[in-house]
Design a protein around this motif. Structure first.
Motif, PDB file in Angstrom:
ATOM      1  N   VAL B  77      71.685  28.962  54.873  1.00  0.00           N
ATOM      2  CA  VAL B  77      73.066  28.453  54.862  1.00  0.00           C
ATOM      3  C   VAL B  77      73.896  29.187  53.792  1.00  0.00           C
ATOM      4  O   VAL B  77      75.035  29.598  54.048  1.00  0.00           O
ATOM      5  N   LEU B  78      73.313  29.398  52.639  1.00  0.00           N
ATOM      6  CA  LEU B  78      74.072  30.039  51.559  1.00  0.00           C
ATOM      7  C   LEU B  78      74.313  31.522  51.831  1.00  0.00           C
ATOM      8  O   LEU B  78      75.311  32.072  51.374  1.00  0.00           O
ATOM      9  N   SER B  79      73.419  32.171  52.596  1.00  0.00           N
ATOM     10  CA  SER B  79      73.747  33.569  52.936  1.00  0.00           C
ATOM     11  C   SER B  79      74.904  33.609  53.925  1.00  0.00           C
ATOM     12  O   SER B  79      75.730  34.522  53.870  1.00  0.00           O
ATOM     13  N   ILE B  80      74.979  32.617  54.796  1.00  0.00           N
ATOM     14  CA  ILE B  80      76.141  32.538  55.692  1.00  0.00           C
ATOM     15  C   ILE B  80      77.411  32.286  54.871  1.00  0.00           C
ATOM     16  O   ILE B  80      78.449  32.918  55.078  1.00  0.00           O
ATOM     17  N   ALA B  81      77.297  31.391  53.890  1.00  0.00           N
ATOM     18  CA  ALA B  81      78.452  31.093  53.032  1.00  0.00           C
ATOM     19  C   ALA B  81      78.905  32.338  52.284  1.00  0.00           C
ATOM     20  O   ALA B  81      80.103  32.630  52.182  1.00  0.00           O
ATOM     21  N   ASN B 149      77.581  34.660  40.161  1.00  0.00           N
ATOM     22  CA  ASN B 149      76.889  34.038  41.291  1.00  0.00           C
ATOM     23  C   ASN B 149      75.398  33.818  41.014  1.00  0.00           C
ATOM     24  O   ASN B 149      74.792  32.903  41.546  1.00  0.00           O
ATOM     25  N   ILE B 150      74.820  34.647  40.130  1.00  0.00           N
ATOM     26  CA  ILE B 150      73.423  34.429  39.758  1.00  0.00           C
ATOM     27  C   ILE B 150      73.287  33.128  38.955  1.00  0.00           C
ATOM     28  O   ILE B 150      72.407  32.317  39.203  1.00  0.00           O
ATOM     29  N   GLN B 163      64.660  32.691  46.146  1.00  0.00           N
ATOM     30  CA  GLN B 163      65.762  32.197  46.986  1.00  0.00           C
ATOM     31  C   GLN B 163      67.085  32.821  46.580  1.00  0.00           C
ATOM     32  O   GLN B 163      67.907  33.169  47.422  1.00  0.00           O
ATOM     33  N   THR B 164      67.289  32.949  45.267  1.00  0.00           N
ATOM     34  CA  THR B 164      68.521  33.554  44.769  1.00  0.00           C
ATOM     35  C   THR B 164      68.645  34.984  45.301  1.00  0.00           C
ATOM     36  O   THR B 164      69.712  35.397  45.774  1.00  0.00           O
ATOM     37  N   ALA B 165      67.540  35.723  45.244  1.00  0.00           N
ATOM     38  CA  ALA B 165      67.542  37.103  45.746  1.00  0.00           C
ATOM     39  C   ALA B 165      67.849  37.132  47.244  1.00  0.00           C
ATOM     40  O   ALA B 165      68.614  37.982  47.718  1.00  0.00           O
ATOM     41  N   ALA B 173      63.735  41.609  41.120  1.00  0.00           N
ATOM     42  CA  ALA B 173      63.820  42.228  39.790  1.00  0.00           C
ATOM     43  C   ALA B 173      65.280  42.303  39.328  1.00  0.00           C
ATOM     44  O   ALA B 173      65.583  42.102  38.142  1.00  0.00           O
ATOM     45  N   THR B 174      66.178  42.576  40.268  1.00  0.00           N
ATOM     46  CA  THR B 174      67.605  42.640  39.939  1.00  0.00           C
ATOM     47  C   THR B 174      68.123  41.261  39.527  1.00  0.00           C
ATOM     48  O   THR B 174      68.912  41.137  38.587  1.00  0.00           O
ATOM     49  N   VAL B 175      67.643  40.233  40.244  1.00  0.00           N
ATOM     50  CA  VAL B 175      68.046  38.867  39.879  1.00  0.00           C
ATOM     51  C   VAL B 175      67.641  38.588  38.427  1.00  0.00           C
ATOM     52  O   VAL B 175      68.438  38.071  37.641  1.00  0.00           O
TER      53      VAL B 175
END
Lengths: 81, 209
Positions: B77-81, B149-150, B163-165, B173-175
């Motif tokens: 859902v959050l990737s759609i958002a 956003n992180i 999930q954040t990634a 790793a970037t997260v």
């Protein structure tokens, strides 16, 4: 191993999340025992992380949920429910 | 935050797709806060964030049959958002100087923490003072988008690194790197301002009293 303050700061976020491996964690713990600056940096960072997570910091606009569900009802073509 | 419950979600989705459409209300309710604040962190405007949140939820409903259950429902859902928010951002133009340009500016910057010699914990009850909440909000809203956003997903909505990634479409790793920098920036900005909210005891002004 002896580590310096800068080295500790690089790992503070992972340390708070419990994501540093055991040896490094022990080195950081040993450093923290005697370094009041790093202890204060760690405590303040952890405190900030806890405070921003509090639901009172970010509150949804009044009526947000009601408007959202009314919109869903229009999409679903059903009476409010 | 409401904890996700995959079995509840899978069962609801099956029933919604089988015709019990009204159950969609219960399915989406635990996600609405995260949807709104993710969009607010992108768009920095309440009206735009609310519009985009409504569009997101409608897209989720329309595409529910495409959810495969290989990601968590909330992550999906959050990737759609996020896509909805990025689309809207392009449409309204970058009203904010940092908007998406900050994506490329990641290596620069000073992430040294604010140096303190002692810290008195500020209890969560202090948030009953409205201005403390405002100080925290301002600091988060002042972060470049890639860090904001992180913090929002990881520290405010309490999603894990994976999930954040997934929501942001970046590597774990970037997260971790961005989370570290974001927290350093917040500590650096906030620690000096927050000191006054610590419970006051004798000798509180001198620091070492």
């Amino acid at each position: 191993m002896r580590i310096d303050c800068k080295h500790v700061w690089e790992h503070i976020s992972a340390y708070i999340d419990g994501e540093v491996e055991a040896t490094l964690r022990a080195d950081i713990d040993r450093h923290l025992e005697t370094c009041e600056i790093c202890s204060a940096v760690l405590d303040s960072t952890r405190n900030v992380v806890i405070l921003v997570a509090d639901d009172r910091v970010f509150e949804l606009p009044a009526g947000f949920s009601e408007r959202l569900h009314a919109r869903i009802d229009r999409e679903l073509g059903t009476p409010a429910g | 935050m409401t904890l996700p419950n995959p079995e509840f979600e899978a069962e609801r989705i099956r029933r919604i797709l089988a015709g019990e459409k009204h159950l969609f209300h219960d399915l989406i309710r635990p996600c609405e806060r995260s949807i709104y604040f993710l969009l607010f962190s992108l768009l920095k405007n309440e009206t735009d964030a609310e519009d985009a949140a409504q569009e997101t939820v409608i897209k989720v409903y329309q595409n529910l049959d495409k959810f495969r259950g290989d990601a968590q429902f909330r992550t999906w859902v959050l990737s759609i958002a996020r896509n909805e928010g990025l689309g809207k951002l392009r449409k309204i133009g970058s009203r904010r100087e940092d908007s998406l340009d900050a994506e490329t500016d990641e290596s620069s910057g000073d992430y040294t923490p604010a140096i303190l010699t002692s810290w008195k914990e500020i209890p969560a009850q202090a948030l009953e003072q409205k201005e403390l909440g405002a100080i925290l909000r301002l600091a988060i809203e002042g972060l470049p988008e890639i860090y904001r956003n992180i913090v929002l997903l990881r520290d405010i909505e309490e999603m894990d690194i994976r999930q954040t990634a997934a929501v942001l479409g970046i590597r774990e790793a970037t997260v971790k790197v961005r989370l570290h920098r974001a927290r350093s920036l917040l500590q650096r900005r906030l620690a000096p301002q927050l000191k006054g909210y610590a419970p006051k005891r004798k000798g509180w002004f001198g620091g070492r009293g």
